[in-house]
Every structure is written in C-alpha cells, then in structure tokens.
Design an enzyme around this catalytic site. Structure first.
Site, PDB file in Angstrom:
ATOM      1  N   SER A   1       0.838  -1.202   0.000  1.00  0.00           N
ATOM      2  CA  SER A   1       0.000   0.000   0.000  1.00  0.00           C
ATOM      3  C   SER A   1       0.869   1.245   0.000  1.00  0.00           C
ATOM      4  O   SER A   1       1.981   1.248   0.561  1.00  0.00           O
ATOM      5  CB  SER A   1      -0.903   0.007   1.242  1.00  0.00           C
ATOM      6  OG  SER A   1      -1.566   1.249   1.373  1.00  0.00           O
TER       7      SER A   1
ATOM      8  N   TYR B   1      -2.285  -0.812  10.110  1.00  0.00           N
ATOM      9  CA  TYR B   1      -2.296  -1.080   8.668  1.00  0.00           C
ATOM     10  C   TYR B   1      -1.051  -0.518   7.995  1.00  0.00           C
ATOM     11  O   TYR B   1      -0.352  -1.223   7.263  1.00  0.00           O
ATOM     12  CB  TYR B   1      -3.553  -0.490   8.036  1.00  0.00           C
ATOM     13  CG  TYR B   1      -3.645  -0.720   6.543  1.00  0.00           C
ATOM     14  CD1 TYR B   1      -4.001  -1.964   6.040  1.00  0.00           C
ATOM     15  CD2 TYR B   1      -3.358   0.301   5.635  1.00  0.00           C
ATOM     16  CE1 TYR B   1      -4.075  -2.189   4.666  1.00  0.00           C
ATOM     17  CE2 TYR B   1      -3.431   0.090   4.270  1.00  0.00           C
ATOM     18  CZ  TYR B   1      -3.795  -1.151   3.793  1.00  0.00           C
ATOM     19  OH  TYR B   1      -3.864  -1.373   2.437  1.00  0.00           O
TER      20      TYR B   1
END
Length: 263
Positions: A152, A166
């Site tokens: 990501s 995350y």
C-alpha cells in the site's frame, strides 16, 4: 520481442489470496482473461466459489476456489498441501489477503496490531514459505517463478487516516518483499505493489464519504480500476518482468508525488 510473447501468462498456474472479491478478484480476472489457471482463496467460501464460477465462464483461462482462513498458520499449511496435491508446480503467487483497522490514537486497540501484523505480514511469510517447493518447480525454461505481494502507499507515506497497524504492516510487507527477493533470486522473483485507492470492501466506507474529494486530490483525477492492478501483475509475471525483483512499485495515480493527495 512481440508483445504477445513478452507479456504472456497463458498456461501458468497462479494462486491469488483474497481472490473472492475486491482487488484480489481484479487480479484473478486479469490472469484468467489471459489464459492462466488461477486458484483463488479466502475464508469466504461462497464468495470464492461464485467468483471462480463467474471468471471461468468468461475464460479463456480457468478459475478454481479453495477456501482457507489465511490468518491461521494451519490453514496456510493446508492450502499449500492442497495445491501440492493438485499441481506439480506453481508459477505465480499473489499474496493479496489483508485487513485494515482505523481508530483514534488514544483508543486504538492492541488487538488491531495482533490481527493486522499476523495476516498482512506473518502469514504472507508463512504461505510463501510453505509454497516454496511448488514455486521452485515452477521455475525453469520459461523463467523464474514470481511472488507479488500487495502492499500500500500507506506503507510509504504517512496516511491521512488513523490506520496505525495497517500502515505499519504494509511497510513491513514491503521490506519483507525486498528481503525475500535477495534470498530467492534467481529462481523466484519477489516484488510488491504499493496500491492507492481501489474499489474494494476495505475502501468502501472511505469512498462512500470522500470519493470525489479523494479522486480530485490525485494527479490522475480518479481511483484505481481493475485493469490498473491487473496489468501490473501481468507485467511482473511475464517474460517482460523477469528482470525485476526486490521492488516496491506504486500503483496509485500519482498520489505519492502530490502534496494534496488524500491518501
């Protein structure tokens, strides 16, 4: 050096984790549309079966479902053994399964770090490790086998949102990809895609609230489409991507270079 031979994955055996929906389905669809035999896996057996049936009907490749809860060590082992039972080799592994968690700093739960670091990092290592015999058998005259880890942009930048576990897990995944690339070359290449916003269940609440604002903050003025991530995976998996390993490739519409991006 025609494009068909440079970017062909026809006849390759592929595993896409988290392939029942969202980004995983986008990736699986790209491989099936280009003639690969694709296994998809997630804990949602119904979603996997429905997606596999739908993608196989379109073809020309084939899609098969094997349900597994990949947050659990024993399920990673079971999935690897099931693939070994069915296939002599695995040419491409796409580690896409993952989870996200957002909460305010003062109340961010300890359980979030346990859950996300386990699924997003540790089990990527576990599954890759258990599939090494099949991946090594997949390497040969047609080039090395490939591992593609779905990371990501939040593992590179500091996120706008409070997604502490995350972003930490994706940064760790990027580094794990580099480390594995050094160890596994030249038999297996390992790369990561640092994705920006795509339409998925993980992103749904964000897109419901600020999709227009988010899109306009990116240089390309839109969120990611299925072909954007599928094309990157096809390139890395083909002859054209054979000499690429240990990289983290942003697929994010230019958000990392825009000071106004809402990532």
């Amino acid at each position: 050096m025609d494009s068909q031979s440079l970017f062909s994955v026809r006849g390759k055996v592929v595993l896409v984790t988290g392939g029942g929906r969202g980004v995983g389905e986008m990736i699986a669809s790209g491989f099936v549309a280009n003639g690969a035999k694709v296994y998809i896996s997630s804990r949602d057996a119904k979603a996997c079966e429905e997606t596999a049936k739908r993608l196989s009907a379109v073809g020309p490749g084939q899609c098969l479902a094997i349900a597994a809860d990949l947050s659990k060590y024993e399920e990673c082992v079971r999935l690897a053994k099931e693939l070994e039972r069915r296939e002599e080799a695995l040419h491409i592994l796409v580690n896409n399964s993952g989870a996200a968690w957002g909460d305010e700093l003062d109340t961010y739960p300890d359980a979030a770090f346990t859950k996300l670091l386990t699924l997003n990092v540790q089990r990527v290592f576990t599954l890759t490790q258990k599939l090494l015999p099949l991946l090594r058998h997949g390497s040969g005259q047609d080039g090395p086998s490939r591992v593609i880890n779905i990371g990501s942009v939040n593992g590179i930048n500091v996120p706008v949102f409070e997604t502490y576990a995350y972003s930490a897990s994706k940064a760790a995944l990027h580094q794990l990809s580099r480390h594995l690339a050094v160890k596994l070359g030249p038999v297996i290449t390992v790369n990561a895609l640092a994705l920006g916003p795509f339409r998925s269940r993980m992103m749904q609440s964000t897109l419901d609230s600020i999709e227009t604002e988010l899109s306009e903050s990116l240089p390309m003025k839109r969120i990611g489409r299925a072909e954007d991530v599928a094309a990157a995976c096809l390139w890395l998996s083909s002859k054209g991507g054979e000499w690429v390993t240990g990289t983290v490739i942003p697929i994010e519409g230019g958000g990392l270079v825009s000071p106004d991006a809402k990532l």
